[in-house]
Design an enzyme around this catalytic site. Structure first.
Site, mmCIF file in Angstrom:
data_model
loop_
_atom_site.group_PDB
_atom_site.id
_atom_site.type_symbol
_atom_site.label_atom_id
_atom_site.label_comp_id
_atom_site.label_asym_id
_atom_site.label_seq_id
_atom_site.Cartn_x
_atom_site.Cartn_y
_atom_site.Cartn_z
ATOM 1 N N LYS A 30 0.921 -1.199 -0.076
ATOM 2 C CA LYS A 30 0.005 0.031 -0.013
ATOM 3 C C LYS A 30 1.112 1.278 0.009
ATOM 4 C CE LYS A 30 -3.465 2.747 0.349
ATOM 5 N NZ LYS A 30 -4.620 2.922 1.393
ATOM 6 N N LYS A 76 -0.106 11.528 5.118
ATOM 7 C CA LYS A 76 -0.049 10.870 6.171
ATOM 8 C C LYS A 76 0.561 9.442 5.641
ATOM 9 C CE LYS A 76 -2.731 7.277 7.249
ATOM 10 N NZ LYS A 76 -3.619 6.559 7.549
#
Lengths: 298, 298, 298, 298
Positions: free
Chosen positions: B171, B239
């Site tokens: 990811k 983030k």
């Protein structure tokens, strides 16, 4: 149907001129080393003895050469294009050069009575062979229209960006983007490798994702096998990136990724990857991460 | 058919849980503020009073929350998941967190007798609604297989990368690539603008080119209109980029574009663009080039 | 005069402890491999059998080790510092670690009744030998004052930055600056070399200029002779840069040169320069420019 | 004693010419707007009506103007320097321009029978006033020797780098280093501020450290008070950095920090800091970190 003078028979120029012949155009070809013209002459082209002769015999004379210095020579040498009578003729430069130089060449051609277009192309050898290039045109609208039948043979789309130099500007933009995406893909693969992931699965992920692009599909095999036969040589992309960075700095544009990418391509060139495909920027990044051939031996 | 505990009802979690209900799953939902659960309960879900209850009533309990700290709270609080008997149950974390933290959580779950998968997703709200996400799985192969029917409802593809943490690693890789390509596109448009080109024509060029990607088509309208309603908020991408950069540095990987891009996203966040779509990194680059709102007034 | 427990006898710790002995302090030394303690014991130090013993016998116990993991072990192991009665004692960590970890260690020491300071130092082996370090202190003002006589032996200046962790933060700041200036000098020399200038004359220019700094005078010989015996090993600087970059990202600070420099140091490490002096970042840059050893052979 | 023609009466040129007058030289001054010549004429200089006249009346004619375009105009205009008889005369360009352009100008002067030196200076207004500049000379050794008495008045040191263009190359190197160190210091201060440290104490630390340089002492006050009256305007440094980056790219040199720094200076310029001192790159970095004036109001 216009008669075409075609100057420059490299990896791109040769299949492009061949497509024009196939479409029925009369083409007069010129190249510094004329042996490269043999296959085209066999296919029906005529050999011109000089850039001037190519211009004199044609309605539209196209230059497709390495860089601005080469274009300039074709124009200004004693038997160059500018030594011909250019009234009613159009000079089309399809080589990738900077917008400022393009504007200079446009002025020189117009001074001699000719029309000028810049029409660099996006796409490498395969789209050139298949007539699937994208033509990025700069110049007067009516001149672009007049040349559109030729462009329709060479490419799948012609986009008219604006005045002389704007086609060249667009070419620098799209090639910068290509270089950035290529390095982005490469850094993603280096990261994946450093994190211990299977590269084939990561490639499958990219292929399914929102960043899947024809570029990735075209280079995926090279990246996975780490073999980089040149479809678009890294040294040529570096040349384009240098033009783009130069133009950006001239316009006072801070472009952090463009600069970063240029440094990596320069390093790749300086470390023996210039003749490989541009996808070999991946190798450069691996070497910087200590995953290079030397590391492999450990 | 397995019973599912679903924890986390944000912009992603809600449509994902809704898809499971629609596919016939029994779903026990929990969210810190339970008012968000109302539409799902109307659609047939049951409310769980705590993460423990969600775990106790289910075969598979999914966490889909903001960050690692939130996942940790769901696990370790007095009425958290780890306070339930986990034998025969599977905990699946679909939130994007770092691989190291993922491995820590996996160990905690296994210590309590449960199975663990990390299965973050690639794709934002629209693919979540349409069940077209890509599921990036890490964990034991048989556990992945057992959960595959659930994943098949939520996404179009599930890629099993390896052990616990490898889904999270994948990811970070794909989102880093997304962030790089997004900034690459943005820099290309800033360059085009600085060179005086028409942005619409440049967008047409990109659309025809080898770097056309679903991402560009999804963001093209935002970029041309300079309106950035969040499909994937820039602060969330930031983030993820922070996690990726942190992981890369931990592995001693020099990744020049990843670092450069992180700096730009941090600057965009610090300059009020966190709640906008990640494509607003384009605005940050324009402002750095003096093409910002202040410049417009001149 | 306070009694000092000194833990950590590396390239920095040994001469620092020797200076305390020379100044008349009673010093109890501990090191994982005690053979390193021999010269100090000959000079009057006492050997402690464990970190606990070093703490029990001393008023002030100093840790000067490789990283946060090592400090943590010294604190928490069964015979670690925290296993001693710490009332009335001060633990001073002089190792370079992150501010967040420092605050955690401070809390652990205080919980056991002790006082805590972080006091990392700026300066490498030579200033350590000569008692010319700069001490960067974080902690309560009265505790700093109590330790000042010790610091005055070890260094030329003590700067009290604030609470626990602030000394560590200052250390990351000054070492980041050191790393940036070192790479700046190196890039200037690579540029000079690429432009065909004599490196000795460029060094003379820098020496006369506004950017002449003690760092340049200390490294000039290494750079001109391309020999890099380690005064401050590149791998140690890389460790500090990683801590600094990590802390900057945690605070959402975009710092373009810090990131760029970290990537170069990581690449230098990954390419075999970790044990050389940090000035060998110059070699890395030369190799990236194709001026490396391979190029020399041409 | 040679007679000097001095062309260019800006912030640098005026005090330099004044020093020559003070040292007893006969000086013929020319400036595009001659009102700037008044104080020098009062001090004993003679007004020349054109660059040609300045050259005709002098043994050594110095150009100290904004950029290469300005130097070129002074040479080639109808009443320019090249329109004078240059046998036995020396043209010295002290303006900062690129090495390639310098070599072009050298050739033009030599073609007209004159000698040529490039002799740009390191140092800003204060060293110019005090005759403490560093002179970076390129050209034939005997010509440098002939001009040395003049250089000795203007500066504290003259370094002869090599042939024409090498002085200019050295100037680009030293100013790139200046720009890098300035940004390095600025990033260190932004980091310190983000970590909550007292800027005054950090400045004290830098002053004691191995990276203390005259540059830091000269700019410390500006940085701490965030007031940036120009000693060396950021826009002029940006011009020099553009020349340096351009030259580096032309030589295929990847220089990561040089590129990064150029982007920051370009952004600072584009955001209204061009007329401030180059130390205001600190403001640009603060704004990128969200610590700008807007943030202050919160």
């Amino acid at each position: 149907m216009q008669t075409v003078g075609w100057i420059g028979l490299g990896a791109m120029g040769t299949p492009m001129a061949a497509n024009l012949l196939r479409a029925g155009y009369r083409v007069h070809v010129y190249n510094r080393s004329m042996e490269k013209a043999a296959p085209l002459i066999e296919a029906g082209a005529t050999a011109a003895q000089s850039p001037r002769e190519a211009a004199e015999r044609s309605d539209v004379v196209v230059t497709m050469v390495a860089d601005a210095a080469a274009v300039e020579r074709l124009l200004v040498l004693p038997d160059g294009i500018l030594s011909a009578e250019l009234n009613g003729k159009t000079v089309v430069n399809m080589s990738t050069i900077g917008p400022a130089e393009t504007r200079g060449f446009a002025a020189m051609v117009r001074e001699r009575g000719g029309d000028f277009l810049d029409a660099p192309v996006s796409g490498s050898v395969k789209p050139a062979q298949e007539g699937q290039l994208i033509i990025l045109a700069g110049g007067e609208a009516d001149v672009v229209e007049r040349c559109r039948p030729i462009f329709d043979v060479l490419g799948k789309t012609t986009i008219h960006f604006g005045g002389a130099g704007d086609g060249s500007a667009a070419k620098l933009v799209i090639n910068s983007l290509l270089a950035m995406v290529m390095q982005g893909i490469s850094e993603a693969l280096v990261m994946a490798s450093g994190l211990g992931l299977d590269q084939g699965k990561v490639a499958a992920l990219i292929s399914e994702s929102a960043v899947n692009a024809p570029l990735f599909q075209a280079k995926k095999g090279m990246l996975l096998q780490e073999e980089f036969p040149p479809a678009f040589a890294l040294k040529l992309m570096t040349k384009d990136l240098k033009l783009a960075a130069d133009e950006a700095v001239r316009r006072n544009l801070p472009l952090p990724v463009v600069s970063t990418v240029l440094n990596t391509y320069l390093a790749a060139n300086a470390n023996g990857k210039g003749e490989l495909d541009l996808a070999s920027v991946y190798l450069q990044l691996k070497e910087m991460a200590g995953m290079g051939p030397a590391a492999k031996e450990d």
